[in-house]
Design a protein around this motif. Structure first.
Motif, PDB file in Angstrom:
ATOM      1  N   ASP A   1      44.671  35.276  34.177  1.00 59.96           N
ATOM      2  CA  ASP A   1      44.020  36.485  32.770  1.00 59.96           C
ATOM      3  C   ASP A   1      43.950  35.376  31.442  1.00 59.96           C
TER       4      ASP A   1
ATOM      5  N   ILE B   1      41.017  33.527  30.793  1.00 62.63           N
ATOM      6  CA  ILE B   1      39.881  34.950  30.304  1.00 62.63           C
ATOM      7  C   ILE B   1      40.069  35.122  28.963  1.00 62.63           C
TER       8      ILE B   1
ATOM      9  N   TRP C   1      43.802  43.499  35.053  1.00 62.19           N
ATOM     10  CA  TRP C   1      42.839  42.828  36.392  1.00 62.19           C
ATOM     11  C   TRP C   1      41.855  43.403  36.888  1.00 62.19           C
TER      12      TRP C   1
ATOM     13  N   TYR D   1      38.900  43.840  35.791  1.00 57.47           N
ATOM     14  CA  TYR D   1      38.289  42.361  35.354  1.00 57.47           C
ATOM     15  C   TYR D   1      37.605  42.162  37.117  1.00 57.47           C
TER      16      TYR D   1
ATOM     17  N   GLN E   1      33.972  39.685  36.888  1.00 60.32           N
ATOM     18  CA  GLN E   1      34.664  38.375  35.631  1.00 60.32           C
ATOM     19  C   GLN E   1      35.696  37.065  37.279  1.00 60.32           C
ATOM     20  N   TRP E   2      36.195  38.290  37.961  1.00 57.24           N
ATOM     21  CA  TRP E   2      37.029  38.190  38.959  1.00 57.24           C
ATOM     22  C   TRP E   2      36.828  38.136  40.077  1.00 57.24           C
TER      23      TRP E   2
END
Ligand code: F6P
Length: 496
Positions: free
Chosen positions: A306, A309, A367, A370, A375-376
């Protein structure tokens, strides 16, 4: 004859044998030097013959012996207990009968472990790794048993056989015998969980008015501490700590600044500065985590990811988990979803304050976003659950290697990944990390690789010989206690 001797090519037979009388020369002696100081030439390295001698279950001096002889049967016994509990909670006859057969197969596996049976092929259960397993067994381990195959392979094989007990069933294909334990340990980690969530729930920001230099300095400090949080998160290892109390868990989960400073001296190889030199030049890049344990360690990894990012270093994080239950506490997709969802919706922590729970939810919400924006990304390549070490990654899973090659930094978490990177063999401790990981550092396109591990098994590289010699002398069990750690960087070949 040792395995190393067996692997040597037989010399061409000479036509006649000449016997010399050497009666006046000094007598022949054996035991010259330490086997471990000889490195095998790379072309002769194979899974049964690592670059330096392997650890094998029959090596009484190594943790291999304790693991193969005692720990694995204990772990399997607990797995059987867990399955019995599920059986007692089931009401459908078909499922009960099917689960009973899984238990029978586990009992057979226990017998095989106790009787040190020969390693047989893996049954075709439709998993993507069967061909990889059976090719490796046929080529390198025909006739080998649990104790004389290299420890790393034999141990991984046991977990694959455990999976097979369920994967060939009708109703229980994905059953995870360790799931209850993994969830339970996280829910008993409240102190450290809230220590982090109350600090990191609010989006990361720099002091108002800070100039670029100050921002960089602040970022470096956060990087130093968070990397260590991520490191010591690896100390809560269920395969080693079978009956942990709440107090044990608390003392292992060091997240406070003071404790971190005190433990930094235990990081025997510490490339934190070098890693920062590389990382702070990355802007909006991609970082990969090859995950280790579920629950608290995964939570620490996510806090770290986290921040990567939010600090602008990464715009994309790829998390690599296992396809099925592996080495007790390794992350599966179910563990991943469980963590995020129980943080968001669960009531795991009955004694937490409203503010603490809100901080956990705020983080889970971010999270999850994301994940939605891509992004994750959570991935689970079959190669991660094979018996191959990562020296074989470029050749046995070239697609995965190419994929990792696109990353700006691949972070391998934990002891098992470290063993796999270094071929889990008796390399001299002063062997530089990038030499010890072979093709993962030298292959064309190899990305920068970091190994972050608390030391929980025999192999140690990247540490001066005098340091390991002193510890071997003064502190029995230091290689498996998890008190010491390793943070090493290999720059790879991508940028060269
Ligand atoms: O969860 P980690 O850090 O990979 O540790 C796994 C443990 O299990 C082992 O595989 C031994 O069974 C060692 O690598 C280590 O002691």
């Amino acid at each position: 004859m040792t395995d190393a001797d067996q692997a040597r090519p037989t010399p061409a037979r000479t036509a006649t044998r000449t016997l010399l009388n050497l009666g006046n020369l000094p007598p022949k002696r054996s035991g010259f030097g330490d086997l471990a100081s000889y490195q095998r030439t790379p072309s002769r390295v194979d899974p049964n013959n690592p670059p330096w001698p392997a650890y094998r279950g029959y090596h009484e001096y190594s943790f291999a012996h304790e693991t193969m002889g005692k720990r694995l049967p204990t772990i399997l016994g607990k797995a059987i207990d867990d399955t019995m509990r599920t059986l007692n909670e089931e009401h459908e006859e078909g499922k009960i009968k099917d689960l009973l057969q899984c238990i029978e197969r586990m009992t057979q596996l226990m017998d095989d472990l106790h009787s040190n049976a020969t390693l047989r092929v893996i049954k075709d259960d439709g998993e993507g790794d069967v061909a990889l397993w059976n090719k490796e067994i046929a080529r390198f381990f025909k006739g080998k048993n649990f104790m004389n195959a290299p420890w790393l392979f034999a141990e991984a094989y046991k977990y694959r056989r455990l999976h097979e007990c369920f994967s060939i069933s009708t109703y229980w294909k994905d059953y995870d015998v360790f799931f209850r334990q993994k969830c339970d340990t996280f829910s008993r980690s409240s102190t450290a969980v809230f220590e982090l969530s109350t600090r990191f729930a609010d989006p990361f920001h720099h002091e108002a008015g800070a100039n670029e230099e100050e921002k960089l300095k602040a970022a470096k400090l956060v990087f130093h501490e968070l990397t260590q949080v991520c490191l010591w998160g690896n100390a809560t290892d269920l395969s080693l700590l079978i009956n942990m109390t709440e107090e044990d868990i608390k003392s292992l989960q060091s997240t406070g600044g003071e404790h971190l400073a005190e433990t930094e001296k235990n990081i025997l190889c510490n490339d934190l500065d070098k890693i920062w030199d590389h990382l702070h030049t990355v802007k909006g890049g991609r970082i990969d985590f090859v995950l280790d344990n579920a629950g608290f360690e995964l939570y620490c990894d996510c806090v770290y990811a986290d921040w990567l990012i939010q600090s602008g270093i990464a715009n994309e994080i790829h998390f690599h988990g296992k396809r099925f239950a592996w080495f007790v506490s390794d992350v599966t997709h179910k563990d991943w979803s469980w963590l995020l969802n129980s943080m968001m919706y669960g009531s795991l922590f009955p004694n937490a304050s409203d503010a603490e729970l809100a901080s956990l939810r705020a983080m889970a919400k971010r999270w999850k976003s994301y994940e939605q924006t891509g992004q994750w990304v959570y991935e689970q390549h079959p190669f991660w659950c094979t018996g191959y070490t990562f020296w074989s990654l470029p050749s046995e899973a070239p697609d995965l290697f190419q994929h990792l090659a696109d990353s700006d930094l691949v972070i391998f978490k934990g002891d098992l990944n470290h063993r796999k990177l270094t071929y889990d063999c008796q390399a001299p401790s002063q062997t530089p990390f990038d030499v010890a990981i072979g093709p993962m550092s030298s292959e064309e396109g190899a990305p920068p690789v970091v190994s972050i591990r608390t030391i929980k098994s025999d192999v140690v590289v990247g540490v001066p010989e005098e340091v390991t010699k002193k510890l071997d002398k003064d502190e029995e069990g230091w290689r498996i206690s998890g008190r010491y750690a390793f943070i090493g960087l290999s720059e790879g070949t991508k940028t060269k």
